[in-house]
Design an enzyme around this catalytic site. Structure first.
Site, PDB file in Angstrom:
ATOM      1  N   ASP A 361       0.822  -1.227   0.000  1.00 24.13           N
ATOM      2  CA  ASP A 361       0.000   0.000   0.000  1.00 24.13           C
ATOM      3  C   ASP A 361       0.853   1.272   0.000  1.00 24.13           C
ATOM      4  O   ASP A 361       0.595   2.213   0.755  1.00 24.13           O
ATOM      5  CB  ASP A 361      -0.952   0.017   1.200  1.00 24.13           C
ATOM      6  CG  ASP A 361      -2.063  -1.013   1.080  1.00 24.13           C
ATOM      7  OD1 ASP A 361      -2.064  -1.765   0.093  1.00 24.13           O
ATOM      8  OD2 ASP A 361      -2.919  -1.066   1.971  1.00 24.13           O
ATOM      9  N   ASP A 382      -0.421  -4.494  -3.707  1.00 21.32           N
ATOM     10  CA  ASP A 382      -1.369  -3.389  -3.935  1.00 21.32           C
ATOM     11  C   ASP A 382      -0.683  -2.032  -3.795  1.00 21.32           C
ATOM     12  O   ASP A 382      -1.199  -1.130  -3.139  1.00 21.32           O
ATOM     13  CB  ASP A 382      -2.535  -3.470  -2.941  1.00 21.32           C
ATOM     14  CG  ASP A 382      -3.215  -4.829  -2.940  1.00 21.32           C
ATOM     15  OD1 ASP A 382      -3.177  -5.515  -3.973  1.00 21.32           O
ATOM     16  OD2 ASP A 382      -3.784  -5.209  -1.902  1.00 21.32           O
TER      17      ASP A 382
END
Length: 546
Positions: A361, A382
């Site tokens: 992230d 991600d």
């Protein structure tokens, strides 16, 4: 005073019970007919207003409520109904704020306390976005509709972010705020706006040969300069040669709601701090001495108690934000799970010549319109995620060696409704492996992305894809979740990882061969770049083919 011998009620003539029954039956029938016909008339007249809603009956019931409460009439046009609907919606959100604040003060769990703090900030932002949308819709122009669609998309994203961060116990407690209903109303507002927009033409204005139009000529000059050559409003230097020794102090001292560009120059050095550019800090530019010279670093992470939202080393939500020639990093490492380096929810923001370093992230492109140019983003799981309308051009997207048993995902896009004007576009970029990942590529597969939310939307085009990309290209989130509703596309990419013959066969995956189908994901279309980027001075390509 009445005569004590006189009855209080005057005696009437006795009526025929059959006639009385017929009259009563007629009245009841008439009442029922009116009760049933009124909603039907609303449904017929305003069906177009709700035609793009996921739940058209819910949408029509909201319209019927407005009419029943005499807020609008059956003759009101779609714009008027939507504006009144949003006025009511703002009132509901304002009512929810003290409920959430009270709950936050009562809860002891550190992470949930943090989540409720995030919810309060997001509700405050949403009130502003919805209020601004009312004014924009009232102008009844394509460009203002595009603004409203972006802002209302952000409102829905804010509510979903709040809900995602709450555990089941806190969700039950927060039920008094009707958070689920706020989400439903945000979706209906977007659907109403979409129906009005299609009648007026597409919101995505094609403006070729320009930068995103939210960039002024003065900003353009600033973005063509280096930090030391810019006449800054404030200077940050660790050695005391500036106005401030920390960036956070300089940001706090910047004027609120500035209508002109305010520049903070951060001299070379490593600054260990977490910085927030709040929504009232508008038109703020932070510029350093280069992505390898000026670094802002932090290490907040989910494992140690932070929320994902609050873990960002630098968070910016003030409209018109520009970040240039600087490195933002989160050093928590792969074992600490979600640990954000940069979170952006600032509308019409530009990230130019920056380095953004972390693992899981890394870059939270949370919401609103964003443009990234000539930047370097590293991460693992991600590492570009969120629900902004965001375009990356000429960036280096570098997958690192992840933690044990992890897989690299370049993107995890979070669109939750088909009427949201959001998506991730990667154009003229290089997607490559870091030096520590290169020797172990077979151990750690890397994918272009996976669907975080039901209507996830990502396009990779005219980019170089290194050999790290798994032949399947894209990965599932959870079984067949979102595989029919997502939109993933690839257009004219090159490199050893660009072959599409072994790509996933999902209904929502597309190998784009028609340039017209790639155009919606360009600067001009996805982020209405022709109306704002030109003035920033950052280099950009608004269409296809560099």
């Amino acid at each position: 005073m009445a005569n004590p011998q006189q009855p209080l009620l005057i005696k009437t003539h006795k009526q025929n019970p059959i006639i009385s029954f017929k009259i009563l039956s007629f009245v009841i029938t008439l009442f029922v007919a009116l009760f049933l016909v009124a909603p039907y008339q609303v449904e017929i007249k305003h069906s177009n207003l709700c035609k793009t809603a996921q739940d058209s009956q819910l949408c029509l019931s909201y319209v019927s409520d407005l009419i029943s409460n005499e807020i609008v009439t059956t003759e009101s046009d779609g714009h008027s109904i939507l504006m009144k609907f949003l006025v009511n919606y703002v009132h509901q959100m304002n009512n929810a704020i003290p409920v959430v604040r009270k709950m936050k003060n009562q809860i002891n769990d550190i992470r949930q306390h943090g989540a409720l703090t995030d919810c309060l900030e997001l509700l405050d932002q949403s009130v502003d976005f919805a209020s601004d949308s009312i004014a924009a819709i009232d102008k009844r122009s394509r460009s203002e509709h595009a603004n409203a669609q972006s802002w209302l998309s952000g409102v829905l994203t804010n509510h979903v972010t709040c809900l995602d961060e709450l555990d089941s116990f806190t969700k039950a407690m927060i039920n008094g705020t009707n958070l689920e209903e706020l989400i439903s109303r945000a979706k209906v507002a977007l659907a109403m706006l979409a129906s009005l927009t299609t009648q007026d033409e597409d919101v995505f204005m094609t403006v070729l040969g320009k930068m995103p139009s939210w960039v002024s000529s003065m900003d353009r000059k600033l973005m063509e300069s280096s930090g030391k050559d810019i006449i800054a409003n404030a200077v940050v230097a660790q050695d005391g040669t500036g106005d401030y020794q920390t960036l956070a102090e300089a940001v706090a001292a910047a004027p609120d709601k500035s209508k002109t560009r305010y520049v903070i120059y951060v001299k070379r050095g490593t600054y260990k701090e977490n910085v927030e550019v709040a929504s009232n800090k508008m038109n703020l530019m932070i510029v350093g001495d280069g992505m390898y010279a000026t670094t802002i670093t932090g290490s907040l992470n989910v494992v140690d108690g932070s929320t994902t939202f609050r873990s960002a080393t630098l968070a910016a939500v003030g409209q018109g934000f520009i970040l240039q020639d600087i490195c933002i990093q989160n050093t928590a490492g792969p074992a600490k799970d979600q640990a954000v380096a940069l979170r952006v929810g600032a509308d019409m923001s530009v990230i130019n010549r920056c380095r953004i370093d972390a693992y899981q992230d890394t870059l939270y492109a949370h919401s609103q319109r964003q443009f990234y140019r000539d930047s370097y983003v590293t991460g693992t799981v991600d590492f570009i995620f969120g629900n902004a309308a965001v375009v990356f051009q000429k960036c280096q997207l570098v997958a690192r060696k992840p933690g044990k048993y992890q897989q690299n995902m370049v993107t995890a896009q979070g669109r939750t409704d088909p009427n949201q004007a959001t998506g991730t576009s990667i154009q003229f970029c290089n997607i490559i492996a870091s030096s520590d990942l290169e020797p172990v590529l077979k151990e750690f597969p890397t994918y272009l992305g996976r669907p975080w939310k039901e209507y996830s939307r990502t396009v990779v085009m005219e980019s170089y894809l290194g050999g790290l990309i798994n032949p399947a290209g894209w990965a599932e989130w959870d079984g067949d979740f979102a595989l029919k509703t997502l939109y993933y596309g690839e257009f004219m990419n090159n490199g050893p990882g660009a072959g599409t013959s072994k790509r996933v066969k999902w209904p929502g995956y597309h190998v784009i061969t028609d340039p017209a189908k790639a155009m919606p994901f360009t600067v001009a279309k996805l982020i209405q770049g022709g109306s704002w980027l030109r003035s920033t001075g950052v280099a950009y390509v608004d269409g296809l083919y560099d």
